[in-house]
Design a protein around this motif. Structure first.
Motif, PDB file in Angstrom:
ATOM      1  N   ASN B 104       0.816  -1.215   0.000  1.00  0.00           N
ATOM      2  CA  ASN B 104       0.000   0.000   0.000  1.00  0.00           C
ATOM      3  C   ASN B 104       0.855   1.273   0.000  1.00  0.00           C
ATOM      4  OD1 ASN B 104       0.186  -1.356   2.733  1.00  0.00           O
ATOM      5  ND2 ASN B 104      -0.544   0.621   3.423  1.00  0.00           N
ATOM      6  N   THR B 106       1.933   4.821  -1.739  1.00  0.00           N
ATOM      7  CA  THR B 106       1.397   5.868  -2.599  1.00  0.00           C
ATOM      8  C   THR B 106       2.432   6.349  -3.611  1.00  0.00           C
ATOM      9  OG1 THR B 106       0.028   6.599  -0.765  1.00  0.00           O
ATOM     10  CG2 THR B 106       0.282   8.132  -2.597  1.00  0.00           C
ATOM     11  N   THR B 108       4.040   9.075  -5.546  1.00  0.00           N
ATOM     12  CA  THR B 108       4.184  10.538  -5.525  1.00  0.00           C
ATOM     13  C   THR B 108       5.393  10.934  -6.359  1.00  0.00           C
ATOM     14  OG1 THR B 108       5.710  10.665  -3.648  1.00  0.00           O
ATOM     15  CG2 THR B 108       3.362  10.630  -3.134  1.00  0.00           C
ATOM     16  N   TYR B 125      -6.876   2.670  -6.063  1.00  0.00           N
ATOM     17  CA  TYR B 125      -6.976   4.124  -5.936  1.00  0.00           C
ATOM     18  C   TYR B 125      -7.613   4.453  -4.600  1.00  0.00           C
ATOM     19  CZ  TYR B 125      -5.801   4.561 -10.854  1.00  0.00           C
ATOM     20  OH  TYR B 125      -5.150   4.512 -12.050  1.00  0.00           O
ATOM     21  N   GLN B 128      -6.964   9.687   1.645  1.00  0.00           N
ATOM     22  CA  GLN B 128      -6.807   9.673   3.098  1.00  0.00           C
ATOM     23  C   GLN B 128      -8.085  10.079   3.816  1.00  0.00           C
ATOM     24  OE1 GLN B 128      -3.286  11.592   4.470  1.00  0.00           O
ATOM     25  NE2 GLN B 128      -4.034  11.864   6.546  1.00  0.00           N
ATOM     26  N   THR B 156       2.821   9.215   3.552  1.00  0.00           N
ATOM     27  CA  THR B 156       2.252  10.423   2.969  1.00  0.00           C
ATOM     28  C   THR B 156       1.184  10.975   3.910  1.00  0.00           C
ATOM     29  OG1 THR B 156       0.778   8.942   1.780  1.00  0.00           O
ATOM     30  CG2 THR B 156       2.625   9.831   0.559  1.00  0.00           C
ATOM     31  N   ASP B 198      -4.905   6.021   4.891  1.00  0.00           N
ATOM     32  CA  ASP B 198      -5.661   5.823   3.665  1.00  0.00           C
ATOM     33  C   ASP B 198      -6.998   5.188   4.046  1.00  0.00           C
ATOM     34  OD1 ASP B 198      -3.334   6.673   2.573  1.00  0.00           O
ATOM     35  OD2 ASP B 198      -2.681   4.702   1.898  1.00  0.00           O
ATOM     36  N   LYS B 224      -5.191  12.252  -2.598  1.00  0.00           N
ATOM     37  CA  LYS B 224      -5.187  11.165  -3.583  1.00  0.00           C
ATOM     38  C   LYS B 224      -4.086  10.198  -3.182  1.00  0.00           C
ATOM     39  CE  LYS B 224      -4.567  13.787  -7.273  1.00  0.00           C
ATOM     40  NZ  LYS B 224      -4.448  14.134  -8.692  1.00  0.00           N
ATOM     41  N   GLU B 225      -4.422   8.939  -3.076  1.00  0.00           N
ATOM     42  CA  GLU B 225      -3.427   7.934  -2.701  1.00  0.00           C
ATOM     43  C   GLU B 225      -3.470   6.760  -3.677  1.00  0.00           C
ATOM     44  OE1 GLU B 225      -1.438   8.520   0.048  1.00  0.00           O
ATOM     45  OE2 GLU B 225      -2.564  10.308   0.611  1.00  0.00           O
ATOM     46  N   LEU B 227      -2.172   3.591  -4.838  1.00  0.00           N
ATOM     47  CA  LEU B 227      -1.258   2.614  -4.265  1.00  0.00           C
ATOM     48  C   LEU B 227      -0.846   1.600  -5.315  1.00  0.00           C
ATOM     49  CD1 LEU B 227      -3.376   1.872  -1.063  1.00  0.00           C
ATOM     50  CD2 LEU B 227      -1.728   3.722  -1.406  1.00  0.00           C
TER      51      LEU B 227
END
Ligand SMILES: N[C@@H](CCC(=O)N[C@@H](CS)C(=O)NCC(=O)O)C(=O)O
Lengths: 397, 340
Positions: B104, B106, B108, B125, B128, B156, B198, B224-225, B227
């Motif tokens: 999991n 993210t 970035t 998708y 948080q 994050t 998340d 937006k995370e 993964l």
């Protein structure tokens, strides 16, 4: 290394200069130093080149980038908008804080327990022995977990805090105590305190002189305490009490105001103090036992009472034996404080070598900086203790 | 413990970087030689990567690793799992302790561009969210001014939280833990008012509470995370394999190929399916694999939808809706490039 150094020593009658052990000694030392330096240069350079090849950012530019994360406890102003460089400072100060406070209390606890272990009172000496044996043999990390997860997290929530004296509150959120807020004129109180210190020093000196001349001893401890507390108190009152308290107050989620002592700090401190205290106790005990029994007998023959005997004869001599291993314990405590990260106390390792490292990914730079800090802290502590050791060694003669 | 682990991995990373430079194809060769894929997972997060009662790792992130093993070695069980907390994960990947990180994580810019890593796609998708205890009576994250917040170090989450509170002019106390277990414990003990992570992970972590019904998840999603699995930069062949293993699963769902019907589908006359299952074309060969690579993934692990429902969807305790993670053809944004 090919250029042969000119011999500085007078040539001996027999033998060549390269057979001179002194020159040989220097030659090999320089060679060794160069080899170490070359090796370090090689691995650093190699690491940097390879990291660059793999697209890993290197260098110290990150220190001026905004950090963007919060830190639970900071001795200096810190917000998320501050830089990674500042997180280094925040972490460093938190490490220093827990180490200094820890060393202070561990020393007191260790001395009490070390002396107690030698007590003729069966119960006292057994309690001290049990303390040492139990806490020295349980791994420190477990002790930290114990205090944090088993003891402090079992406390009631903020709303059901345990009230202490109506103005301090203990809960799972930590200990909230009133904070003194100074007003105009408080400077006089501080001045009075400094004056009291000067007076106490003068009094002690005078007392020593008088003792040497007349052989009489005046009480020192209580008059000094009275002076140190009394004088500032009188001035405080005369200046119209230039201070008030900022009391913690329960807000929607937490207490606000006052001083907050976070449970992470308490757990780490208690564990470090209790653990290191056992080693200091042993150091103190062996230091005292190293003093020959003749000293005790001589003191008894002079008619000194128990406390005088300890204070004037035994402890000063024992200190010589105690200081070097005690220094070791101080260094251990400082280094062990890095276990903080296990419970989230924001020390250097947790904040800087933890979060900052993870957010920037600059492992090499950050680990190097962190190692340099512990090295510096350790060297400073031992320099201070060596200086102190020299001083008391002189007094002893 | 974990401190030592991360320190050791950091030092190992330095040592490793000092000794070797990557060359393309190195990871595939190494994996084939040792006979298993070394996969970095979390220390325990239901639905994503978590040991079951028998100690076997299960979860959507685990299935991604199994898919890679099926593609490369023809056997989905040839995976060794390395549990990593958030702080340890990137160093473990950089130093070569794991071949792929499926935990999991993210995607970035900073991670992609400065850590020497590559993100190989998006398995989930996410965004948080906040978990609070019901009796606080909070219904929106905007009411959280002054709250103590439990978070996990090195995420994050830590950064988004700071941004969100700053942006809304609110204050908070971050209480930072190393693993999700500790974070949950801290939340349960009342050390903090809020647990943030998340959102999918909040559903997962809520299952770990002794009384899950006493906690609610607030409506706000503050970030937006995306993964996904991560690999080391500099080995494009391996990067492609990981990327296309996931794409194969997504494409399979789109084509209606499942673990149950894959054998029957082998005789399909749909050219897309033929290419996917290796009955036509040389897709596997282009990746450096055998042509039945995708067949193996789907037969042994299933397509993306199966993987989702089994681990985090209706077939699991988490019961998460497909939402954003539905295929693009069904209102979601899961979309894989064409397999041709
Ligand atoms: N997606 C975020 C957060 C990932 C994360 O670590 N989340 C926690 C949730 S509290 C977790 O999975 N912990 C499991 C573990 O520590 O093994 C990131 O990549 O930084």
């Amino acid at each position: 290394m090919q250029s042969s150094p000119q011999p500085q020593v007078k040539p001996r009658k027999t033998g060549k200069w390269w057979n001179d052990p002194k020159i040989r000694g220097i030659f090999y030392q320089v060679l060794a130093a160069l080899a170490v330096a070359g090796f370090l240069w090689y691995i650093t350079n190699n690491a940097l080149t390879n990291m660059e090849k793999r697209g890993i950012t290197t260098g110290f530019d990150f220190l001026s980038q905004p950090a963007g994360f919060g830190i639970l406890q900071s001795l200096i102003d810190y917000t998320e908008a501050d830089t990674y460089g500042r997180t280094f400072l925040v972490g460093l100060l938190n490490t220093v804080l827990v180490s200094v406070v820890g060393i202070f209390f561990a020393t007191i606890l260790g001395f009490i327990m070390g002396i107690a272990r030698l007590s003729h009172n069966w119960l006292i000496s057994k309690i001290a022995t049990a303390y040492v044996e139990i806490f020295r043999n349980v791994p420190l990390l477990l002790q930290i977990f114990f205090w944090y997860f088993a003891v402090l997290q079992a406390l009631p929530g903020a709303r059901n805090s345990i009230e202490i004296g109506g103005s301090a509150f203990l809960s799972v959120r930590g200990l909230y105590i009133p904070r003194p807020v100074t007003e105009d004129g408080f400077g006089w109180v501080i001045a009075a305190f400094i004056a009291a210190i000067v007076l106490v020093i003068a009094y002690v000196k005078w007392d020593h002189k008088r003792q040497q001349e007349t052989g009489q001893i005046l009480p020192v401890f209580w008059p000094s305490v009275a002076m140190l507390i009394g004088l500032p108190l009188i001035v405080y009152w005369l200046a119209g009490s230039p201070m008030h308290w900022d009391y913690p107050e329960l807000k929607r989620f937490n207490f606000a105001g006052g001083i907050r002592i976070i449970p992470e700090f308490m757990a780490l401190l208690v564990a470090l103090v209790i653990y290191t205290g056992t080693y200091i106790a042993e150091t103190v005990r062996s230091g005292i036992e190293a003093i020959s029994h003749g000293q005790t007998e001589a003191a008894l023959a002079l008619g000194l009472n128990n406390s005088q005997r300890l204070r004037l004869i035994i402890v000063p001599q024992a200190m010589r034996v105690i200081i070097p291993p005690l220094t070791n314990q101080y260094l251990n405590l400082t280094k062990n404080s890095s276990l903080a990260t296990a419970i989230g106390y924001p020390d250097l390792v947790s904040v800087f070598a933890g979060t900052t490292l993870n957010q920037t990914g600059q492992a090499v730079e950050i680990i190097l900086m962190t190692m340099a800090v512990y090295l510096t802290l350790s060297l400073t502590t031992s320099a201070f203790m060596n200086w102190y050791n020299k001083r008391i060694a002189l007094v002893e003669r | 413990m974990s401190k030592f682990k991360s320190l050791v991995t950091a030092v190992a990373a330095v040592g490793f970087m000092a000794s070797t430079a990557a060359h393309a194809g190195a990871t595939l060769d190494a994996v084939k030689k040792k006979g298993f894929v070394q996969c970095g997972v979390s220390t325990g997060l239901p639905g994503f990567s978590n040991p079951d009662e028998k100690g076997n790792w299960v979860g959507i992130d685990v299935d991604v690793c199994k898919g890679i093993a099926a593609a490369v070695l023809g056997d989905a069980s040839k995976v060794k799992y390395v549990p990593l907390n958030a702080k340890e994960r990137f160093t473990a990947l950089q130093s070569g302790e794991v071949d792929v990180l499926s935990r999991n994580t993210t995607w970035t810019l900073t991670r992609d561009a400065s850590l020497g890593l590559n993100f190989a796609g998006v398995t989930y998708y996410d965004g948080q969210g906040f978990l609070v205890s019901k009796d606080l009576g909070v219904s929106s994250a905007k009411e959280l001014d002054g709250a103590a917040v439990c978070i996990q170090a090195g995420t994050t989450t830590e950064l988004n939280l700071a941004d969100y509170f700053r942006q809304n002019g609110m204050k908070y106390q971050p209480v930072v833990f190393d693993t999700s277990d500790q974070t949950v414990k801290g939340f349960e003990a009342g050390r903090c008012d809020v647990l943030t992570s998340d959102q999918s992970q909040l559903y997962a972590l809520r299952l770990k509470l002794s009384n899950p019904s006493k906690a609610v998840i607030l409506p706000e999603v503050i970030s937006k995370e995306p993964l996904g699995p991560v690999v080391r930069q500099g080995d494009d062949e391996w990067f492609n394999i990981v990327k296309w293993s996931l794409f194969a699963q997504i494409n399979a769902e789109e084509m209606g190929v499942t673990s149950a019907n894959v054998d029957k589908m082998k005789s399909s006359n749909n050219p897309n399916i033929q290419r996917l299952l290796g009955t036509a074309g040389e897709m596997g060969k282009l990746l450096g694999l055998s042509n039945d690579w995708a067949y193996n993934i789907i037969k042994q692990v299933g397509n993306y939808g199966e993987m989702f429902e089994r681990n985090v969807g209706q077939g699991s305790a988490l019961k998460i809706q497909r939402g954003l993670n539905a295929l693009w053809t069904q209102g979601g944004i899961q979309y894989a490039p064409p397999l041709r």
